[in-house]
Enzyme design. Structure first.
Site, PDB file in Angstrom:
ATOM      1  N   GLY A 203       0.978  -1.360   0.025  1.00  0.00           N
ATOM      2  CA  GLY A 203       0.015   0.210  -0.111  1.00  0.00           C
ATOM      3  C   GLY A 203       0.945   1.222  -0.143  1.00  0.00           C
ATOM      4  N   ASN A 204       0.164   2.346   0.139  1.00  0.00           N
ATOM      5  CA  ASN A 204       0.875   3.638   0.139  1.00  0.00           C
ATOM      6  C   ASN A 204       0.256   4.544   1.448  1.00  0.00           C
ATOM      7  OD1 ASN A 204      -1.240   5.499  -0.645  1.00  0.00           O
ATOM      8  ND2 ASN A 204      -0.971   4.183  -2.492  1.00  0.00           N
TER       9      ASN A 204
END
Ligand code: CTP
Length: 395
Positions: A203-204
Site C-alpha cells: 500500500g501507500n
C-alpha cells in the site's frame, strides 16, 4: 456585500486566536458579532473582542431578553463560525443543548455552521467526540481542522485549532458561489492496496484527505460529486455519492464507469503502479519462504494515462503528481513531462516526503496546464487548496 457573521467562541486556550478570525472577517467587510461563553471570556478579554469586532460582545442569555437576543442573532446570521469549538461545545451542538447564548443562537439559526475544533489529542480521538463530529458532518456542518502540531502543554499531536485564515477561507467558501452547479465531477482519493495473500497488502501512505476535501468543496459549490475512495482514513462527506474501491484495477473499472457523462475527473488517489504477480490463496508462511522472500510485481494499468489517450471531448482531466524531488525547477520539469505523458488538462504538483504531503492537513501545490504553464500556486489547509484547484474547473 458584507455578511452578518456570528463568531462563537468557547472556552479553550485557542480562544485568543478567535481574535484573528474576527479581524479577518471584519477586514473582509463583514458585520461580525462575537458570542462568547463565560469560559471563553476567561481566556480572551471582552474589550479585545469588542474593539476588533466593532460590536458589543454577547454572552448572557438573560441580557436583552426583551429583544429575544438569542433568536434575533440566530435569525440574522448569514453564517455562524465557532472557533475554537471545545469538546464540550461540540457535544452540546451535536445534542442540541441550549443552556447559554451560543447554544441558543446556533439552535435558532438556519445559517451554515462552520466549526474549528481545538482540544487535546486524547479528547479529539475519544469515541464520544468522534461520534459527535460524525453527527455534525452528517448534518452538513463544516469542520475545519484540527491540525497536528504543538499543543498547549509540552505535548504535540492532532488537536491544534486551524489557523484563522484557513477558518475564514473555509467559512466564506461555505456561503460562497455555487459556481459548479450542474457539473458532474468524479474525484478519486486515498491509496489503493494490492493484496499479497489474505492478510497482507502493498500500500501507500495516502490518507485521502486532499481528494476528500476536493469532493466536499465541489459538492458545496453545487457540483454533483462521485467520490471513489480507496482505504480512506478520513470521513466521507454526506454530500457526495461514495464508491469504495480496493485495488488499482478495481479503481480503474469504477472510474471508467463513473466518468461516462461526467464533466471532470480529479485523480487525487495514489494508485499502485505495480501489484504482486500472483496472490497467495493462503497466508505466506515463513517455513516455506525461508530467510528471503522475493516478490515479483507486474505493472498495473495507468488509469489516468489510458483515459487521457482516449479522451472524450467535454471531460476535463485533472491529475496529481507526487514527487520527492526537492529542487523546485527539477520538480516542475518532472511535472511537465508527466502532464504530457498522461494527457491531462491540469496537473497538480505536490512535493511528498517522509514528513510532507501525507501526514499533514496542509498542502502546498503548483498547478500546471497541458502546455506546462503554471496556472495556480496554492498553499494552506487542504480544504483551501481544494478550492483553488476547483476554481480552475469553474472557469
Ligand atoms: N495514476 C493512475 N494510475 C496509476 C498511477 C497513477 O491513474 N497506475 C494517476 C494518479 O492518480 C495521479 C497521476 O496518475 O493523478 C500521477 O501519479 P504519480 O504517482 O505521481 O505518477 P506515476 O504515473 O505513478 O509516475 P511515477 O511513479 O513514475 O512518478
Amino acid at each position: 456585500m458584507g455578511l452578518t457573521v456570528v463568531v462563537g467562541i468557547s472556552g479553550g486556550i485557542a480562544a485568543y486566536k478567535a481574535v484573528g478570525v474576527i479581524r479577518a472577517l471584519v477586514l473582509a467587510g463583514h458585520d461580525v458579532h462575537a458570542v462568547a461563553t463565560d469560559a471563553a471570556l476567561r481566556f480572551v478579554g471582552r474589550p479585545t473582542l469588542e474593539a476588533i469586532s466593532r460590536n458589543p460582545v454577547e454572552t448572557d442569555l438573560f441580557e436583552g431578553v426583551a429583544q429575544v437576543r438569542h433568536v434575533a442573532l440566530g435569525q440574522a446570521a448569514d453564517l455562524i463560525v465557532v472557533a475554537p469549538a471545545t469538546a464540550h461545545t461540540i457535544a452540546k451542538i451535536a445534542t442540541g443543548l441550549d443552556d447559554d447564548l451560543l447554544g441558543t443562537t446556533i439552535l435558532a439559526s438556519r445559517a451554515p455552521l462552520v466549526i474549528a475544533p481545538a482540544m487535546h489529542t486524547e479528547m479529539w480521538q475519544n469515541p464520544a467526540t468522534e461520534a459527535n463530529i460524525a453527527t455534525l458532518r452528517e448534518r452538513g456542518v463544516t469542520i475545519v481542522g484540527p491540525e497536528s502540531g504543538q499543543l498547549t502543554g509540552s505535548d504535540s499531536g492532532q488537536g491544534r485549532m486551524a489557523e484563522p485564515e484557513d477558518i475564514v477561507a473555509a467559512a466564506l467558501a461555505v456561503t460562497g458561489p455555487r459556481d459548479l452547479a450542474g457539473r458532474r465531477i468524479v474525484v478519486t482519493a486515498g491509496g489503493t492496496r494490492e493484496p499479497l495473500d489474505p492478510v497482507r497488502f502493498l500500500g501507500n501512505r495516502s490518507s485521502g484527505l486532499q481528494g476528500v476535501s476536493i469532493a466536499e468543496r465541489a459538492a458545496a459549490r453545487g457540483a454533483d460529486v462521485t467520490l471513489i475512495g480507496a482505504h480512506l482514513e478520513v470521513p466521507v462527506p454526506a454530500s457526495v455519492a461514495f464508491v469504495p474501491v480496493g485495488t488499482a484495477r478495481d479503481l480503474q473499472t469504477t472510474v471508467t464507469d463513473a466518468v461516462a457523462g461526467a464533466d471532470a475527473l480529479v485523480m487525487a488517489a495514489a494508485v499502485a503502479d505495480y501489484r504482486p504477480e500472483s496472490v497467495a490463496e493462503t497466508k505466506i508462511k515463513k517455513e516455506q519462504t525461508g530467510d528471503e522472500l522475493v516478490l515479483r510485481l507486474v505493472k498495473n494499468p495507468d488509469v489516468l494515462a489510458e483515459l487521457g489517450a482516449q479522451r472524450r471531448p467535454g471531460l476535463t482531466l485533472v491529475g496529481f503528481a507526487a514527487e520527492t524531488e526537492t529542487d523546485d525547477d527539477a520538480r516542475l520539469e518532472l511535472g511537465r513531462a508527466k502532464a504530457a505523458r498522461k494527457g491531462v488538462d491540469f496537473l497538480v504538483l505536490n512535493r511528498v516526503g517522509w514528513a510532507e504531503g501525507f501526514v499533514t492537513d496542509r498542502n502546498s501545490v503548483t498547478v500546471i496546464d497541458a502546455a506546462g504553464t503554471i496556472v495556480t500556486e496554492a498553499s494552506g489547509a487542504k480544504v483551501t487548496v481544494a478550492d483553488r484547484i476547483l476554481d480552475l474547473l469553474a472557469r
